[in-house]
Design a protein around this motif. Structure first.
Motif, PDB file in Angstrom:
ATOM      1  N   GLY A  78       0.825  -1.191   0.000  1.00 61.69           N
ATOM      2  CA  GLY A  78       0.000   0.000   0.000  1.00 61.69           C
ATOM      3  C   GLY A  78       0.860   1.241   0.000  1.00 61.69           C
ATOM      4  N   ILE A  79       0.169   2.377  -0.065  1.00 60.38           N
ATOM      5  CA  ILE A  79       0.845   3.659   0.095  1.00 60.38           C
ATOM      6  C   ILE A  79       0.699   4.008   1.567  1.00 60.38           C
ATOM      7  N   VAL A  80       1.828   4.240   2.219  1.00 59.61           N
ATOM      8  CA  VAL A  80       1.851   4.207   3.683  1.00 59.61           C
ATOM      9  C   VAL A  80       2.154   5.586   4.260  1.00 59.61           C
ATOM     10  N   GLY A  81       1.333   5.985   5.200  1.00 58.90           N
ATOM     11  CA  GLY A  81       1.554   7.253   5.901  1.00 58.90           C
ATOM     12  C   GLY A  81       0.807   8.388   5.220  1.00 58.90           C
ATOM     13  N   ASN A  82       0.409   9.385   6.021  1.00 57.27           N
ATOM     14  CA  ASN A  82      -0.412  10.449   5.453  1.00 57.27           C
ATOM     15  C   ASN A  82       0.321  11.350   4.460  1.00 57.27           C
ATOM     16  N   SER A  86      -1.472  11.826   0.950  1.00 55.19           N
ATOM     17  CA  SER A  86      -2.043  13.130   0.597  1.00 55.19           C
ATOM     18  C   SER A  86      -1.397  13.695  -0.662  1.00 55.19           C
ATOM     19  N   PHE A  87      -0.233  13.194  -1.013  1.00 61.06           N
ATOM     20  CA  PHE A  87       0.474  13.686  -2.194  1.00 61.06           C
ATOM     21  C   PHE A  87      -0.397  13.508  -3.438  1.00 61.06           C
ATOM     22  N   ASP A  88      -1.058  12.351  -3.549  1.00 58.29           N
ATOM     23  CA  ASP A  88      -2.017  12.141  -4.639  1.00 58.29           C
ATOM     24  C   ASP A  88      -3.106  11.204  -4.106  1.00 58.29           C
ATOM     25  N   LYS A  89      -4.202  11.802  -3.683  1.00 62.08           N
ATOM     26  CA  LYS A  89      -5.256  11.025  -3.023  1.00 62.08           C
ATOM     27  C   LYS A  89      -5.896  10.004  -3.959  1.00 62.08           C
ATOM     28  N   ASP A  90      -5.967  10.345  -5.263  1.00 64.01           N
ATOM     29  CA  ASP A  90      -6.584   9.398  -6.196  1.00 64.01           C
ATOM     30  C   ASP A  90      -5.754   8.120  -6.293  1.00 64.01           C
ATOM     31  N   ASN A  96      -4.763   1.700  -2.028  1.00 63.83           N
ATOM     32  CA  ASN A  96      -5.125   1.246  -0.679  1.00 63.83           C
ATOM     33  C   ASN A  96      -6.555   0.727  -0.569  1.00 63.83           C
ATOM     34  N   VAL A  97      -7.446   1.217  -1.430  1.00 60.27           N
ATOM     35  CA  VAL A  97      -8.850   0.803  -1.305  1.00 60.27           C
ATOM     36  C   VAL A  97      -9.263  -0.093  -2.479  1.00 60.27           C
ATOM     37  N   VAL A  98      -9.165   0.447  -3.698  1.00 55.67           N
ATOM     38  CA  VAL A  98      -9.658  -0.312  -4.861  1.00 55.67           C
ATOM     39  C   VAL A  98      -8.861  -1.616  -5.029  1.00 55.67           C
ATOM     40  N   ALA A  99      -7.540  -1.537  -4.910  1.00 56.49           N
ATOM     41  CA  ALA A  99      -6.733  -2.760  -5.090  1.00 56.49           C
ATOM     42  C   ALA A  99      -6.945  -3.740  -3.936  1.00 56.49           C
ATOM     43  N   THR A 100      -7.240  -3.213  -2.741  1.00 53.23           N
ATOM     44  CA  THR A 100      -7.537  -4.115  -1.611  1.00 53.23           C
ATOM     45  C   THR A 100      -8.793  -4.935  -1.918  1.00 53.23           C
ATOM     46  N   ASP A 141      -6.929  11.551   9.184  1.00 52.20           N
ATOM     47  CA  ASP A 141      -6.221  11.927   7.956  1.00 52.20           C
ATOM     48  C   ASP A 141      -6.587  10.947   6.836  1.00 52.20           C
ATOM     49  N   TYR A 142      -6.098  11.258   5.640  1.00 54.77           N
ATOM     50  CA  TYR A 142      -6.546  10.478   4.478  1.00 54.77           C
ATOM     51  C   TYR A 142      -6.033   9.027   4.531  1.00 54.77           C
ATOM     52  N   TYR A 143      -4.796   8.866   4.975  1.00 57.09           N
ATOM     53  CA  TYR A 143      -4.230   7.511   5.120  1.00 57.09           C
ATOM     54  C   TYR A 143      -5.142   6.668   6.020  1.00 57.09           C
ATOM     55  N   ALA A 144      -5.507   7.233   7.178  1.00 60.37           N
ATOM     56  CA  ALA A 144      -6.363   6.497   8.115  1.00 60.37           C
ATOM     57  C   ALA A 144      -7.725   6.194   7.486  1.00 60.37           C
TER      58      ALA A 144
END
Ligand SMILES: NC(=O)c1ccc[n+]([C@@H]2O[C@H](COP(=O)([O-])OP(=O)(O)OC[C@H]3O[C@@H](n4cnc5c(N)ncnc54)[C@H](O)[C@@H]3O)[C@@H](O)[C@H]2O)c1
Length: 205
Positions: A78-82, A86-90, A96-100, A141-144
């Motif tokens: 995954g992409i880890v840490g906020n 946040s660098f690129d939310k899409d 982190n979500v769609v691939a999970t 935050d977005y990561y969470a």
């Protein structure tokens, strides 16, 4: 011997996990796109119980190949840490979500019996109390947020296969793929290299 797939196995936690699983006698396959290189897994190349698949968890064909003949999956990728999320939310949402969701789908359709999903204590946000599994989630935050969504996806597959959610606290210490964006590692590096240990806030424990 179990046949275990570790997604993100070339990462900070993954490189250690792979070593432990191999030392316990399991067969281990890793799928990782090598965002930070793959050299942390070099000691295991050549083991007959280790397989490296350079691939992307966003690509269904890569996932199908990865879960082929696998009993259990540890999903760390995954992409880890906020800051990174946040660098690129899409992109963060895709990974982190769609691939999970895609991993659970592919695993449920294959012969996988059990998946462990790496969530984070960041799903709790901040507070003075001791948090437990029953505590209210409060992603700040977005990561969470992506971890809360990942947990919900994982839970929706509980009828198809065994699911374990782990809400890791911040890990620290040396790894074959070192991370200096983690609090204690960053403080230690700064203390050693600059003679200063910087702590933001100061009241946290
Ligand atoms: N390290 C911690 O303190 C901590 C705390 C809580 C939760 N976690 C969770 O544990 C897991 C592992 O964390 P880590 O510290 O080892 O991070 P890490 O960044 O070192 O490892 C993540 C790995 O995922 C891989 N990856 C990223 N995108 C990918 C993609 N699209 N396809 C394939 N591979 C991809 C990267 O190449 C990397 O090797 C993560 O899910 C993280 O959210 C870690």
């Amino acid at each position: 011997m179990e046949r275990i797939l570790v997604t993100g196995g070339a990462g900070y936690i993954g490189t250690h996990l792979v070593e432990q699983l191999l030392s316990q006698g399991h067969f281990v396959r890793v799928i990782d796109n090598g965002t930070f290189g793959l050299s942390g897994l070099r000691p295991f190349y050549g083991f007959n119980r280790f397989e490296m698949q350079k691939g992307d968890i966003q690509i269904t064909a890569h996932l199908r190949k990865a879960v082929n003949n696998i009993d259990k999956v540890v999903h760390l990728a995954g992409i880890v840490g906020n800051p990174a999320c946040s660098f690129d939310k899409d992109i963060c949402n895709e990974v982190n979500v769609v691939a999970t969701k895609r991993i659970f789908d592919v695993a449920a359709k294959g012969n996988v019996k059990h998946i462990l999903f790496a969530s984070s204590c960041s799903v709790y946000g901040y507070g003075d109390e001791v948090f437990t599994e029953e505590s209210k989630l409060n992603p700040v935050d977005y990561y969470a947020e992506t971890k809360v969504k990942g947990e919900a996806i994982a839970q929706s597959y509980q009828d198809d296969l065994a699911v374990t959610l782990c809400r890791f606290s911040t890990v620290f210490g040396a790894s074959r793929r070192m991370r200096f964006d983690l609090a204690v590692n960053g403080m230690t590096a700064s203390a050693v290299n600059r003679g200063k240990c910087v702590i933001y806030g100061g009241q946290q424990w």
